[in-house]
Structure formats: C-alpha cells, structure tokens
Design a protein around this motif. Structure first.
Motif, PDB file in Angstrom:
ATOM      1  N   LEU A  81       0.850  -1.066   0.041  1.00 23.64           N
ATOM      2  CA  LEU A  81       0.165   0.064  -0.055  1.00 23.64           C
ATOM      3  C   LEU A  81       0.812   1.355   0.072  1.00 23.64           C
ATOM      4  O   LEU A  81       0.520   2.255   0.723  1.00 23.64           O
ATOM      5  N   GLY A  82       2.117   1.247  -0.569  1.00 27.74           N
ATOM      6  CA  GLY A  82       2.914   2.320  -0.636  1.00 27.74           C
ATOM      7  C   GLY A  82       3.454   2.627   0.501  1.00 27.74           C
ATOM      8  O   GLY A  82       4.510   3.730   0.580  1.00 27.74           O
ATOM      9  N   ILE A  83       3.559   1.871   1.473  1.00 24.35           N
ATOM     10  CA  ILE A  83       4.391   2.100   2.764  1.00 24.35           C
ATOM     11  C   ILE A  83       5.356   1.107   3.068  1.00 24.35           C
ATOM     12  O   ILE A  83       5.286   0.098   2.657  1.00 24.35           O
ATOM     13  N   ARG A  84       6.301   1.098   4.046  1.00 30.00           N
ATOM     14  CA  ARG A  84       7.170   0.381   4.658  1.00 30.00           C
ATOM     15  C   ARG A  84       6.602  -0.559   5.623  1.00 30.00           C
ATOM     16  O   ARG A  84       6.832  -0.347   6.608  1.00 30.00           O
ATOM     17  N   LEU A  85       5.970  -1.268   5.277  1.00 34.06           N
ATOM     18  CA  LEU A  85       4.827  -2.234   6.254  1.00 34.06           C
ATOM     19  C   LEU A  85       6.139  -2.796   7.160  1.00 34.06           C
ATOM     20  O   LEU A  85       5.722  -2.956   8.423  1.00 34.06           O
ATOM     21  N   GLY A  86       7.322  -3.523   6.569  1.00 35.98           N
ATOM     22  CA  GLY A  86       8.104  -4.130   7.261  1.00 35.98           C
ATOM     23  C   GLY A  86       8.853  -3.334   8.534  1.00 35.98           C
ATOM     24  O   GLY A  86       8.902  -3.906   9.607  1.00 35.98           O
ATOM     25  N   VAL A  87       9.016  -2.044   8.300  1.00 37.71           N
ATOM     26  CA  VAL A  87       9.658  -1.231   9.299  1.00 37.71           C
ATOM     27  C   VAL A  87       8.537  -0.937  10.257  1.00 37.71           C
ATOM     28  O   VAL A  87       8.810  -0.981  11.546  1.00 37.71           O
TER      29      VAL A  87
END
Length: 175
Positions: A81-87
């Motif tokens: 979704l355009g974000i760094r979900l892992g971070v």
C-alpha cells in the motif's frame, strides 16, 4: 501514477503529521468496512488504536491492540500500500516487547511514524495535507466520519420533515 483511497491518505496524514490516533481509527474504520473488513486495514487500524490506548495510559489495551495488529499484518510483504510495512511491523514489535517486559510505570510511550515508499503516495499526501486541518484539540470520542455524518443528516431531515408537518397542521387548524 498509483491512486490511493482518500480515507487511507487521511489515515497516513493523521498518523504521521498529527499523531491523532483516534482520528486514524475513525477514517480507516470507514475504509475497512468499505473493503469488506480487509485484514491489512484492520491491522493498520489496530496500530493506531494501540497507540491511542498506550499514550492515554491504558497499557493493557495498548498491548493487546498492538499485538493483534502484528498478527493481522504478518502475512503481508514489507512494502505494501505504498508504505514500508516491514519497518512499521518492527516498530510495533519493539513496543509490544517493551510493554511485555517492563513494569507499567517504567514503560515510556513514544509515537511511531509510517515510512512512505511510493513517490506517488508522497505527492498525494502533500496535496491532501494542505486541505486537511489538524483536529485541535484532538477528539476523544466519535464526533464525525461518514457514518456519524449520515446519522446527523438523517436526524436533520427528520426534524425538518417534522417542522413542515407541524406548520401544515397549524395552517389547517387555523382555516
């Protein structure tokens, strides 16, 4: 250019710019319901709810929501979704661990930030940020959102109809 849901963009603005986790919940809950209760949106929603509880001293509620958000988000890739979900997941894991291991009084709160990966999303956030004003002071209970607005509109319409009927009855009675 990717186009993102306006409610999702609002969520990211309230999360990163304002740290208004209550409003994050309000706007993302609408999108979550529109998207057939998508687990990823629920996970993001629960991050905001967990931070809201944690910041307000409800450490148990904060812990439960943050832990639950990790369960919901674990199956998704590190960029989504355009974000760094892992971070974000790593940051939430750190808070969960902190809440698990420390004495409640020793647990110091800190805001999180969602890192944006997609340049198109960054531009959409910049444009919307100019329009979307912060809630000062931040709300502590539901006072807006599509569902609330619809209820208020229905209530106003019912009151207007009642007034018109009252006026008609008075006219009829006076004739």
């Amino acid at each position: 250019m990717n186009s993102y849901e306006p409610l999702y963009i609002d969520y990211l603005i309230y999360f990163n710019r304002d740290q208004d986790y209550f409003e994050c919940h309000e706007v993302l809950e609408e999108l979550w319901l529109e998207r057939d209760r998508d687990p990823l949106y629920k996970g993001l929603l629960q991050v905001a709810v967990g931070l809201y509880h944690y910041r307000n001293g409800n450490l148990r509620g904060g812990f439960k929501m943050l832990q639950s958000s990790l369960e919901l988000m674990k199956a998704y890739p590190d960029v989504m979704l355009g974000i760094r979900l892992g971070v974000l997941k790593e940051q939430v894991r750190g808070l969960v661990k902190q809440l698990q291991e420390s004495e409640p009084e020793a647990s110091s709160y800190r805001d999180l930030s969602i890192q944006i990966e997609d340049e198109s999303l960054i531009r959409q956030i910049e444009i919307r940020s100019a329009e979307l004003k912060p809630n000062v002071p931040q709300r502590r209970s539901p006072t807006r959102g599509r569902i609330y607005e619809e209820k208020m509109r229905e209530q106003r319409q019912a009151q207007a109809m009642e007034q018109r009927n009252h006026v008609k009855l008075n006219k009829h009675a006076n004739n």
